[in-house]
Enzyme design. Structure first.
Site, PDB file in Angstrom:
ATOM      1  CG  HIS A  34       0.958  -3.483  -5.963  1.00 28.03           C
ATOM      2  ND1 HIS A  34      -0.359  -3.402  -6.379  1.00 28.03           N
ATOM      3  CD2 HIS A  34       0.920  -3.371  -4.613  1.00 28.03           C
ATOM      4  CE1 HIS A  34      -1.143  -3.274  -5.331  1.00 28.03           C
ATOM      5  NE2 HIS A  34      -0.396  -3.242  -4.241  1.00 28.03           N
ATOM      6  N   GLY A  36      -1.753  -2.861  -8.918  1.00 28.90           N
ATOM      7  CA  GLY A  36      -3.027  -2.461  -8.305  1.00 28.90           C
ATOM      8  C   GLY A  36      -3.086  -0.948  -8.155  1.00 28.90           C
ATOM      9  CG  HIS A  37      -0.492   1.127  -5.452  1.00 19.80           C
ATOM     10  ND1 HIS A  37       0.439   0.196  -5.057  1.00 19.80           N
ATOM     11  CD2 HIS A  37      -1.131   1.507  -4.325  1.00 19.80           C
ATOM     12  CE1 HIS A  37       0.369   0.014  -3.748  1.00 19.80           C
ATOM     13  NE2 HIS A  37      -0.582   0.789  -3.275  1.00 19.80           N
ATOM     14  N   GLY A 147      -8.676   1.103  -3.567  1.00 17.40           N
ATOM     15  CA  GLY A 147      -8.844  -0.258  -4.059  1.00 17.40           C
ATOM     16  C   GLY A 147      -9.859  -1.042  -3.237  1.00 17.40           C
ATOM     17  CG  ASP A 150      -6.618  -2.255   1.581  1.00 11.80           C
ATOM     18  OD1 ASP A 150      -6.172  -3.178   2.279  1.00 11.80           O
ATOM     19  OD2 ASP A 150      -5.928  -1.646   0.749  1.00 11.80           O
ATOM     20  CB  SER A 186       2.813  -2.917  -0.522  1.00 10.86           C
ATOM     21  OG  SER A 186       2.168  -1.998  -1.366  1.00 10.86           O
TER      22      SER A 186
END
Ligand code: PAF
Length: 284
Positions: A34, A36-37, A147, A150, A186
Site C-alpha cells: 500500500h 505506506g510501503h 515503517g 510498527d 495491509s
C-alpha cells in the site's frame, strides 16, 4: 525490474551491483503493498543506487490462530506497484528455501521482545528478527527502510542491528495515513465498511492521550485508562493495550517526560490493528 526467487540469483545480482559501485537498499515486506510501503521505497531510493524489495509472508512470525492462511498475497498487483515505484529488483523467496526441514536457528532480541506485542503475540518478534536477519545476510544491504507504524518492531530491529554489529543503516519512515487518520496497513483490507469507520478509534484514542498530557495531566495510568475507556466505548472493539511508554526502551513511565510514545493494539471486529503516536512535551 528483476523478479528473483533463488538465493544464489539474488546474491549474484547484488554482488554485481556492488562491484559497479552501487549502494544497495532493502525494503523488507510481506507484500499486499500500500502507499505506506511505497513511501519506504521512495525514501530508500534517496539513499542508495539500487533498491531491492523483498516480498515474503513469513510463517514464523504468525502465532497459532493468527491470519497466516488468509494473509493477502496479491503478487501481480505488488509487482506492478514495485515497477511503478521504480524498484530495481524484487526478491520473492519460497518458504522451503528459507526454512528447510529441520531449520532450527533463531535470532532473538531479549526483554523488548516480550512486552506489549510480544506479550500478546508470543514468539512473534523471534520470527521477525530471524527472518530480517536472514534477509540481511542474503542481501547484505547498506541501508534498510522500515515503517514507524510498527513502532516496537522497528525498535527491536534497530536493537538487533546494533547489538550484533550488522553494518546496515536503518531508516525509519513516518506512518502514512488515510485522509481521516487511519494508519495504512495491509490488514485494513479485512475491515467491513462499518468496521473501517470504527477503526478511527485508534487514532482518536492516541489523540486523546496526547491532549491529556498536553493539558497537564501527570498521572500516566489515568490517561491509559481513559484511552482504554474510549476504545471500549465502541461496540466490536476489544483493546489489548493502550499505553504511554519511554520511546527508546518502551519501558513503563512513572511520570510524563519530554519524549514519549503512546501505543495501542486492538481488535476491531476480527481484525487486529496497531497504531502509535510520538508525544513531545515542552514542560513535563
Ligand atoms: O513489517 C513487516 O511487513 C514484517 O514484519 C517484516 C519486517 C517484513 C518481516 O517479515
Amino acid at each position: 525490474m528483476q523478479v528473483v526467487g533463488e538465493i544464489n540469483a539474488i546474491r549474484e545480482i547484488v554482488s554485481a551491483k556492488r562491484q559497479q559501485g552501487c549502494r544497495i537498499g532493502c525494503v523488507p515486506t510481506m507484500g499486499a503493498l500500500h502507499p505506506g510501503h511505497i513511501s519506504l521505497v521512495e525514501e530508500c531510493s534517496k539513499h542508495v543506487d539500487f533498491v531491492l524489495v523483498t516480498i515474503f509472508v513469513n510463517p514464523t512470525q504468525f502465532g497459532e490462530g493468527e491470519d497466516l492462511g488468509k494473509y493477502p498475497r496479491p503478487l501481480e498487483d505488488d509487482l506492478a506497484a514495485c515497477q511503478e515505484a521504480g524498484v530495481d529488483c524484487v526478491y520473492t523467496p519460497e518458504i522451503a528455501a528459507l526454512y528447510p526441514e529441520s531449520y532450527d536457528t533463531w535470532v532473538e532480541v531479549g526483554d523488548m521482545s516480550t512486552i506489549l506485542e510480544g506479550d500478546c503475540r508470543p514468539g512473534h518478534f523471534r520470527g521477525v528478527t530471524t527472518i530480517v536477519a536472514k534477509l540481511f545476510n542474503i542481501i547484505q544491504p547498506d541501508v534498510a527502510c522500515f515503517g514507524a507504524k510498527d513502532y516496537q518492531q522497528q525498535s527491536i530491529l534497530r536493537k538487533m542491528v546494533r547489538d550484533i554489529n550488522m553494518p546496515i543503516e536503518m531508516i525509519i519512515c513516518p506512518t502514512i495515513r488515510e485522509s481521516d487518520g487511519l494508519a495504512m496497513s495491509s490488514r485494513n483490507r479485512y475491515l467491513s465498511t462499518e468496521h473501517r469507520q470504527t477503526a478511527l478509534c485508534l487514532s482518536k484514542a492516541l489523540e486523546m492521550g496526547e491532549q491529556r498530557l498536553k493539558s497537564g495531566e501527570t498521572d500516566i495510568s489515568t490517561i491509559e485508562q481513559e484511552m482504554l475507556k474510549h476504545l471500549n466505548s465502541y461496540s466490536d472493539v476489544r483493546p489489548e493495550y493502550a499505553v504511554i511508554r519511554d520511546p527508546d526502551s518502551l519501558n513503563e513511565l512513572e511520570n510524563p517526560q519530554p519524549e514519549m510514545v503512546a501505543l495501542i493494539a486492538t481488535y476491531v471486529g476480527q481484525t487486529r490493528l496497531i497504531d502509535n503516536r510520538r508525544i513531545t512535551l515542552k514542560n513535563p
